[in-house]
Scaffold this active site. Structure first.
Site, PDB file in Angstrom:
ATOM      1  N   LYS A  32       0.818  -1.133  -0.207  1.00 44.79           N
ATOM      2  CA  LYS A  32       0.074  -0.049   0.106  1.00 44.79           C
ATOM      3  C   LYS A  32       0.855   1.234   0.081  1.00 44.79           C
ATOM      4  O   LYS A  32       0.485   2.140  -0.822  1.00 44.79           O
ATOM      5  CB  LYS A  32      -0.820   0.253   1.311  1.00 44.79           C
ATOM      6  N   ASP A  37       8.310  -4.874  10.904  1.00 46.77           N
ATOM      7  CA  ASP A  37       9.640  -4.629  11.845  1.00 46.77           C
ATOM      8  C   ASP A  37      10.545  -5.744  11.793  1.00 46.77           C
ATOM      9  O   ASP A  37      11.715  -5.621  11.759  1.00 46.77           O
ATOM     10  CB  ASP A  37       9.209  -4.207  13.354  1.00 46.77           C
TER      11      ASP A  37
END
Ligand code: ATP
Ligand code: MG
Length: 319
Positions: free
Chosen positions: A202, A270
């Site tokens: 996105k 992460d």
């Protein structure tokens, strides 16, 4: 695979990023407030974890890497908790700056009967002051020559400005440190000349200004980002569809996702930047490093909550 997971322990990493505390208030609801038409949560337990760039640090230290950090935190109880948690992980916190009027970022979830009912955010997302920029820069000048890898974890909380990135890149180029950023926002030109970016699909679509409605469109967007941000490499993460990597010429490769059972996808990004960086710094190829990051993210999304993978789990997944 030539990648040796054990060698992650020898990698020195500097994390530059938006540190946060994730707070959770766990309780029960059995009445409506007499003061307003809202439920009353009777709190039974409070837990806190490192979030944002702090979760990148969780992933790195779980692999045994040696970590230092540059960021901001306040002097109040949340800031002290942040420093305590980082020190407990053995992290060098000398690059954390306290800026007036910038609270320690904290996101507190209120969870009643295992259902999140409210989130309360404390933060100041304005760009850091020039004084803070200079303080951080002084730390970077001392620290970057000592590390193998610089990870920039941008959560759009004001630290990661174009100026800070460009200073980081300049210093890192002198000592050949690898620089990777997990980007935010529409304008990826702020990351110019960094070695590598790891947006999700996105974010990549928004930055390229393109609809990501087919594999071909994704490749076109990837090539556009490589060009405009002058990157060596780009890794677009695609959730359950895995990831697509690009070298500086724009040739793509695809890696399929690994998890069979998914519990919680938060924090997967992460894990990706952490394991990707450690693997590249350990001398693995881009494809090998992306495959390791994909395997680690597959482990993490199969766990409840924002979790990390262990050395043994990752070894098992890659063998
Ligand atoms: N549903 C899933 N099944 C298997 N693997 C997944 C799934 N979701 C994520 N992953 C793994 O995690 C990687 C990163 O996920 P994603 O593209 O969602 O990143 P992200 O949006 O930055 O994540 P976040 O911001 O929540 O940390 C994927 O490339 C994949 O390896
Ligand atoms: Mg992400």
């Amino acid at each position: 695979m030539t990648l040796n997971i054990e060698s992650y322990k020898k990698i020195r990493v500097l994390v530059i990023g938006d540190l946060m505390i994730d707070g959770y208030l766990w309780g029960d609801v059995d009445r409506i407030s007499p003061e307003a038409p809202v439920p009353v949560v009777a709190v039974k337990q409070e837990t806190t974890t490192l979030g944002g760039a702090g979760n990148v640090i969780n992933n790195l230290t779980a692999m045994g890497a040696c970590v230092s950090v540059a960021g901001t935190a306040g002097m109040g109880s949340t800031g002290r908790l942040m420093l305590e948690k980082l020190k407990a992980l053995g992290v060098d916190t000398g690059g954390i700056v306290d800026e007036p009027d910038r609270p320690t970022t904290k996101k507190t979830r209120i969870i009643a009967a295992n259902q999140q009912v409210l989130r309360i955010d404390r933060e100041n997302p304005d760009e850091i002051s020039s004084v803070t920029l200079e303080k951080v820069t002084r730390f970077l000048e001392k620290e970057i020559p000592r590390v193998d890898l610089v990870l920039i974890s941008d959560y759009a909380k004001g630290l990661v400005t174009k100026e800070l990135i460009q200073r980081t890149v300049q210093i890192a180029q002198k000592s050949n440190a690898i620089t990777i950023a997990d980007p935010k926002g529409l304008d990826f030109s702020k990351y110019q000349n960094i070695s590598m970016l790891t947006p999700n699909r996105k974010e990549a679509g928004l930055a390229a200004g393109m609809a990501m409605d087919s594999p071909e469109a994704l490749v076109r967007a990837g090539r556009k980002i490589i060009k405009t941000a002058r990157l060596d490499r780009l890794l677009i993460t695609c959730g359950k569809d895995g990831m697509v990597g690009f070298d500086s010429c724009g040739s793509p490769f695809t890696i399929k996702s690994r998890a069979r059972q998914v519990f919680d996808v938060s924090g997967a990004g992460d894990t990706v930047i952490s394991i990707l960086g450690l693997s590249l710094a350990a001398g693995a190829s881009f494809q090998e490093s992306a495959a390791a990051a994909n395997a680690a993210a597959g482990i993490v999304v199969a766990k409840v909550g924002t979790a990390t993978a262990s050395v043994d789990e990752l070894k098992g997944a890659l063998s």
